[in-house]
Design a protein around this motif. Structure first.
Motif, PDB file in Angstrom:
ATOM      1  N   UNK A  75     -15.453   8.019  12.721  1.00  0.00           N
ATOM      2  CA  UNK A  75     -16.232   7.849  11.487  1.00  0.00           C
ATOM      3  C   UNK A  75     -17.685   8.172  11.788  1.00  0.00           C
ATOM      4  N   UNK A  76     -18.365   8.660  10.758  1.00  0.00           N
ATOM      5  CA  UNK A  76     -19.801   8.936  10.853  1.00  0.00           C
ATOM      6  C   UNK A  76     -20.476   8.270   9.654  1.00  0.00           C
ATOM      7  N   UNK A  77     -21.125   7.144   9.921  1.00  0.00           N
ATOM      8  CA  UNK A  77     -21.674   6.370   8.813  1.00  0.00           C
ATOM      9  C   UNK A  77     -20.526   5.806   7.985  1.00  0.00           C
ATOM     10  N   UNK A  78     -20.514   6.114   6.689  1.00  0.00           N
ATOM     11  CA  UNK A  78     -19.447   5.668   5.800  1.00  0.00           C
ATOM     12  C   UNK A  78     -18.337   6.704   5.666  1.00  0.00           C
ATOM     13  N   UNK A  79     -18.505   7.852   6.321  1.00  0.00           N
ATOM     14  CA  UNK A  79     -17.547   8.954   6.190  1.00  0.00           C
ATOM     15  C   UNK A  79     -16.477   8.880   7.278  1.00  0.00           C
ATOM     16  N   UNK A  80     -15.215   8.921   6.875  1.00  0.00           N
ATOM     17  CA  UNK A  80     -14.096   8.958   7.811  1.00  0.00           C
ATOM     18  C   UNK A  80     -13.858  10.412   8.242  1.00  0.00           C
ATOM     19  N   UNK A  81     -13.912  10.660   9.536  1.00  0.00           N
ATOM     20  CA  UNK A  81     -13.753  12.022  10.040  1.00  0.00           C
ATOM     21  C   UNK A  81     -12.304  12.384  10.323  1.00  0.00           C
ATOM     22  N   UNK A  82     -11.435  11.389  10.498  1.00  0.00           N
ATOM     23  CA  UNK A  82     -10.033  11.666  10.775  1.00  0.00           C
ATOM     24  C   UNK A  82      -9.612  11.118  12.124  1.00  0.00           C
ATOM     25  N   UNK A  83      -8.431  11.554  12.563  1.00  0.00           N
ATOM     26  CA  UNK A  83      -7.863  11.104  13.833  1.00  0.00           C
ATOM     27  C   UNK A  83      -7.891  12.259  14.831  1.00  0.00           C
ATOM     28  N   UNK A  84      -8.364  11.993  16.059  1.00  0.00           N
ATOM     29  CA  UNK A  84      -8.542  13.026  17.066  1.00  0.00           C
ATOM     30  C   UNK A  84      -7.962  12.558  18.394  1.00  0.00           C
ATOM     31  N   UNK A  85      -7.446  13.529  19.147  1.00  0.00           N
ATOM     32  CA  UNK A  85      -6.966  13.230  20.493  1.00  0.00           C
ATOM     33  C   UNK A  85      -8.139  13.258  21.468  1.00  0.00           C
ATOM     34  N   UNK A  86      -7.876  12.864  22.722  1.00  0.00           N
ATOM     35  CA  UNK A  86      -8.912  12.861  23.750  1.00  0.00           C
ATOM     36  C   UNK A  86      -9.510  14.260  23.936  1.00  0.00           C
ATOM     37  N   UNK A  87      -8.630  15.243  24.037  1.00  0.00           N
ATOM     38  CA  UNK A  87      -9.102  16.608  24.282  1.00  0.00           C
ATOM     39  C   UNK A  87      -9.867  17.157  23.088  1.00  0.00           C
ATOM     40  N   UNK A  88      -9.425  16.806  21.878  1.00  0.00           N
ATOM     41  CA  UNK A  88     -10.134  17.263  20.673  1.00  0.00           C
ATOM     42  C   UNK A  88     -11.532  16.658  20.604  1.00  0.00           C
ATOM     43  N   UNK A  89     -11.676  15.412  21.034  1.00  0.00           N
ATOM     44  CA  UNK A  89     -12.991  14.769  21.061  1.00  0.00           C
ATOM     45  C   UNK A  89     -13.887  15.457  22.084  1.00  0.00           C
ATOM     46  N   UNK A  90     -13.358  15.711  23.268  1.00  0.00           N
ATOM     47  CA  UNK A  90     -14.138  16.372  24.305  1.00  0.00           C
ATOM     48  C   UNK A  90     -14.611  17.747  23.845  1.00  0.00           C
ATOM     49  N   UNK A  91     -13.704  18.510  23.228  1.00  0.00           N
ATOM     50  CA  UNK A  91     -14.053  19.842  22.731  1.00  0.00           C
ATOM     51  C   UNK A  91     -15.075  19.760  21.609  1.00  0.00           C
ATOM     52  N   UNK A  92     -14.903  18.796  20.706  1.00  0.00           N
ATOM     53  CA  UNK A  92     -15.838  18.646  19.595  1.00  0.00           C
ATOM     54  C   UNK A  92     -17.241  18.290  20.052  1.00  0.00           C
ATOM     55  N   UNK A  93     -17.344  17.448  21.074  1.00  0.00           N
ATOM     56  CA  UNK A  93     -18.665  17.092  21.605  1.00  0.00           C
ATOM     57  C   UNK A  93     -19.343  18.294  22.244  1.00  0.00           C
ATOM     58  N   UNK A  94     -18.561  19.123  22.909  1.00  0.00           N
ATOM     59  CA  UNK A  94     -19.141  20.313  23.545  1.00  0.00           C
ATOM     60  C   UNK A  94     -19.592  21.336  22.504  1.00  0.00           C
ATOM     61  N   UNK A  95     -18.823  21.488  21.445  1.00  0.00           N
ATOM     62  CA  UNK A  95     -19.142  22.492  20.429  1.00  0.00           C
ATOM     63  C   UNK A  95     -20.182  21.998  19.435  1.00  0.00           C
ATOM     64  N   UNK A  96     -20.409  20.700  19.365  1.00  0.00           N
ATOM     65  CA  UNK A  96     -21.398  20.153  18.449  1.00  0.00           C
ATOM     66  C   UNK A  96     -20.851  19.675  17.130  1.00  0.00           C
ATOM     67  N   UNK A  97     -19.537  19.838  16.893  1.00  0.00           N
ATOM     68  CA  UNK A  97     -18.954  19.364  15.638  1.00  0.00           C
ATOM     69  C   UNK A  97     -18.855  17.837  15.614  1.00  0.00           C
ATOM     70  N   UNK A  98     -18.785  17.216  16.783  1.00  0.00           N
ATOM     71  CA  UNK A  98     -18.822  15.763  16.904  1.00  0.00           C
ATOM     72  C   UNK A  98     -20.109  15.358  17.617  1.00  0.00           C
ATOM     73  N   UNK A  99     -20.596  14.151  17.304  1.00  0.00           N
ATOM     74  CA  UNK A  99     -21.838  13.671  17.877  1.00  0.00           C
ATOM     75  C   UNK A  99     -21.594  12.423  18.716  1.00  0.00           C
ATOM     76  N   UNK A 100     -22.408  12.226  19.768  1.00  0.00           N
ATOM     77  CA  UNK A 100     -22.237  11.019  20.589  1.00  0.00           C
ATOM     78  C   UNK A 100     -22.389   9.735  19.792  1.00  0.00           C
ATOM     79  N   UNK A 101     -23.094   9.788  18.654  1.00  0.00           N
ATOM     80  CA  UNK A 101     -23.299   8.585  17.841  1.00  0.00           C
ATOM     81  C   UNK A 101     -22.145   8.305  16.882  1.00  0.00           C
TER      82      UNK A 101
END
Length: 256
Positions: free
Chosen positions: A6-32
């Motif tokens: 989730x980001x604030x009040x927005x639900x982003x969905x369900x992600x696997x470990x690898x999808x989270x790692x990839x998203x953080x590298x690409x910038x689509x996901x944020x550390x916060x």
């Protein structure tokens, strides 16, 4: 393992470990961004969750027992975290480097410009300039007309200097878009990056927001000079981000 994000009040969905790692590298996901999965008492930021995994791995040998079986996905995520922590820290460009890069860029632009003025400012042009000397637009139009006349009369120096200024501008635009560098920054080994993740700033941030926007505002009568002065003085902040860095969400660092 699956995480609900989730980001604030927005639900982003369900992600696997690898999808989270990839998203953080690409910038689509944020550390916060917040995450939660079964077994967690409460939502945590991805940054806190990954730091916990990194602490678990560390540099020590982790004994794998029948009670603590690690899945391949978790192992891959921990390896990604370990690699991220091994990257050298980003070092901000020094005040001296930024000032020296500015002087180089200014010199590359104003040297041919002053040369053009020295050729154009003859007695005839000075006489034409006197009646309109307080009108910046009229002066610019008169100067452009004079350059065209002298070029048409067979003065190749003016055309050469004009093309030199155009080429310097184009090279800087390309370098800023691809590398976050002007010619001055390239020579000094510093570059413009995104503030949050250190990624490539790109054309919009590095050229339009940092350069063109402030060039237009800086040319405003009366307020322009004060605006540019305030912009420059902000470099003495702890993070050395001028107003154009704040607007474009960028910072200037030493190139790795």
């Amino acid at each position: 393992m699956k995480y609900h994000l989730a980001r604030g009040q927005e639900q982003l969905g369900t992600f696997s470990d690898l999808e989270i790692s990839s998203g953080l590298r690409e910038g689509s996901l944020k550390p916060t961004d917040l995450c939660w999965t079964e077994g967690m008492a409460d939502w945590q930021s991805l940054e806190s969750r990954l730091k916990g995994l990194a602490t678990d791995v560390g540099e020590e040998y982790v004994a794998v027992t029948a009670d603590a079986v690690e899945t391949p996905q978790v192992a891959a995520l921990r390896e990604e975290v370990r690699k991220d922590h091994e990257l050298p820290p980003v070092e901000l460009a020094s005040l001296g480097q930024r000032f020296a890069a500015f002087l180089i860029d200014a010199g590359l632009f104003f040297t041919p410009l002053f040369a053009i003025f020295s050729i154009v400012l003859d007695d005839k042009f000075k006489e034409q300039l006197l009646p309109v000397q307080h009108d910046a637009q009229a002066v610019a139009e008169l100067l452009q007309k004079r350059v065209v006349e002298m070029t048409a009369a067979g003065n190749p120096t003016l055309e050469l200097l004009s093309w030199l200024m155009i080429m310097v501008g184009l090279v800087n635009v390309v370098l800023l878009t691809l590398r976050g560098q002007t010619l001055g920054k390239l020579l000094l080994g510093i570059q413009i990056v995104r503030h949050m993740d250190g990624g490539r700033a790109g054309f919009v941030k590095a050229v339009l927001l940092r350069g063109l926007l402030f060039l237009v505002v800086g040319n405003l009568r009366y307020l322009g000079l004060l605006f540019l002065l305030g912009d420059a003085l902000l470099i003495f902040r702890q993070d050395r981000r001028c107003l154009h860095d704040i607007v474009a969400d960028t910072r200037v660092v030493r190139r790795r």
